[in-house]
Write a protein that holds these residues in place. Sequence first.
Motif, PDB file in Angstrom:
ATOM      1  N   ILE A  89     -73.110  76.113 -26.982  1.00  0.00           N
ATOM      2  CA  ILE A  89     -72.920  75.154 -25.897  1.00  0.00           C
ATOM      3  C   ILE A  89     -74.157  75.108 -25.013  1.00  0.00           C
ATOM      4  O   ILE A  89     -74.683  74.036 -24.691  1.00  0.00           O
ATOM      5  N   ALA A  90     -74.648  76.283 -24.631  1.00  0.00           N
ATOM      6  CA  ALA A  90     -75.825  76.371 -23.765  1.00  0.00           C
ATOM      7  C   ALA A  90     -77.041  75.733 -24.427  1.00  0.00           C
ATOM      8  O   ALA A  90     -77.829  75.035 -23.778  1.00  0.00           O
ATOM      9  N   ILE A 108     -58.049  78.041 -31.518  1.00  0.00           N
ATOM     10  CA  ILE A 108     -58.148  79.385 -32.096  1.00  0.00           C
ATOM     11  C   ILE A 108     -58.736  80.409 -31.126  1.00  0.00           C
ATOM     12  O   ILE A 108     -58.576  81.607 -31.338  1.00  0.00           O
ATOM     13  N   ASN A 109     -59.397  79.939 -30.073  1.00  0.00           N
ATOM     14  CA  ASN A 109     -59.988  80.864 -29.112  1.00  0.00           C
ATOM     15  C   ASN A 109     -59.896  80.266 -27.703  1.00  0.00           C
ATOM     16  O   ASN A 109     -60.910  79.900 -27.102  1.00  0.00           O
ATOM     17  N   PRO A 110     -58.680  80.165 -27.161  1.00  0.00           N
ATOM     18  CA  PRO A 110     -58.510  79.540 -25.847  1.00  0.00           C
ATOM     19  C   PRO A 110     -59.280  80.251 -24.741  1.00  0.00           C
ATOM     20  O   PRO A 110     -59.650  79.623 -23.748  1.00  0.00           O
ATOM     21  N   MET A 111     -59.529  81.558 -24.907  1.00  0.00           N
ATOM     22  CA  MET A 111     -60.307  82.282 -23.909  1.00  0.00           C
ATOM     23  C   MET A 111     -61.733  81.747 -23.828  1.00  0.00           C
ATOM     24  O   MET A 111     -62.309  81.618 -22.740  1.00  0.00           O
ATOM     25  N   LEU A 112     -62.312  81.400 -24.985  1.00  0.00           N
ATOM     26  CA  LEU A 112     -63.656  80.843 -24.982  1.00  0.00           C
ATOM     27  C   LEU A 112     -63.670  79.489 -24.282  1.00  0.00           C
ATOM     28  O   LEU A 112     -64.608  79.172 -23.540  1.00  0.00           O
ATOM     29  N   LEU A 113     -62.647  78.687 -24.502  1.00  0.00           N
ATOM     30  CA  LEU A 113     -62.549  77.404 -23.809  1.00  0.00           C
ATOM     31  C   LEU A 113     -62.535  77.619 -22.302  1.00  0.00           C
ATOM     32  O   LEU A 113     -63.265  76.941 -21.561  1.00  0.00           O
ATOM     33  N   GLU A 114     -61.758  78.570 -21.860  1.00  0.00           N
ATOM     34  CA  GLU A 114     -61.669  78.852 -20.430  1.00  0.00           C
ATOM     35  C   GLU A 114     -63.018  79.318 -19.883  1.00  0.00           C
ATOM     36  O   GLU A 114     -63.466  78.876 -18.820  1.00  0.00           O
ATOM     37  N   GLN A 115     -63.694  80.188 -20.637  1.00  0.00           N
ATOM     38  CA  GLN A 115     -65.013  80.676 -20.218  1.00  0.00           C
ATOM     39  C   GLN A 115     -66.027  79.528 -20.151  1.00  0.00           C
ATOM     40  O   GLN A 115     -66.838  79.452 -19.227  1.00  0.00           O
ATOM     41  N   ALA A 116     -65.967  78.649 -21.142  1.00  0.00           N
ATOM     42  CA  ALA A 116     -66.906  77.528 -21.190  1.00  0.00           C
ATOM     43  C   ALA A 116     -66.708  76.602 -19.994  1.00  0.00           C
ATOM     44  O   ALA A 116     -67.676  76.138 -19.379  1.00  0.00           O
ATOM     45  N   ILE A 124     -67.388  70.176 -20.192  1.00  0.00           N
ATOM     46  CA  ILE A 124     -66.583  70.486 -21.379  1.00  0.00           C
ATOM     47  C   ILE A 124     -65.435  69.500 -21.545  1.00  0.00           C
ATOM     48  O   ILE A 124     -64.581  69.343 -20.667  1.00  0.00           O
ATOM     49  N   ILE A 125     -65.432  68.829 -22.681  1.00  0.00           N
ATOM     50  CA  ILE A 125     -64.357  67.917 -23.072  1.00  0.00           C
ATOM     51  C   ILE A 125     -63.556  68.586 -24.186  1.00  0.00           C
ATOM     52  O   ILE A 125     -64.128  69.224 -25.074  1.00  0.00           O
TER      53      ILE A 125
END
Length: 241
Positions: A89-90, A108-116, A124-125
């Motif tokens: 992303i960066a 599959i990785n909702p934590m990564l979505l939250e972090q992003a 983030i869309i």
Amino acid sequence: MLLIPAIDLKNGFCVRLLQGKREEVTQYSDDPASTAKRWVHDGAELIHVVDLDGAFSGEQKNIESIKEIRAAVDVPIEVGGGIRSIERIAMLLSLGVDSIILGTVAVINPMLLEQACEKFPGKIIVGIDAKDGKVAIKGWEEVTEVDAGALSKNAEKVGASAIIYTDIVRDGMLSGPNVSATKAIAERVKIPVIASGGISTLSDIENLAKTGVIYGAITGKAIYSGAIHLKEAIEFVKNIK
């Protein structure tokens, strides 16, 4: 309502798939940057870019084409397809990409979505690709039991800037968008919802716009095949009451 042209990249070419099937591919251009310039010339205010190789493999393979598109146009671009790490992303944002679309990783990785969403606010869309209301992932090759409506609420909760809702049964089929399903998602959240999949006529665009709750609509095959002329369609949208 904003009308958004799509550029789908596969092996550096501008293509379209039927229902997301990698074997059902039609190549439209070997110069994605020129295609982007054409759409901007016709009035596009935003370009939707998908790395199809990335969507299937989880690793972007069209970075050079994305760079060329970014250099060619002065409107915002949003990019999705296999983006599954904060580092990726960066990197894409550092290239000048304005928004990043996360699809598979949101499931599959909702934590990564939250972090992003926390690390890159407003950038983030969440792409929700659904079949019969259930979310599909990994280039649409796997349909999960995750409810599209529930995912849209979670995306809003963690800070996503928008949602792109695609009915994968209709994508690339020129069979008309799933207006009711997209409207239902848009009515569940306060962030913008963009419709994708199946647009083939000005009437389809009008039906989406007249819901009054859908922020934008992505069109791909219709503008490549000539079923819709982008410039005409953008003017048409502006005149819908």
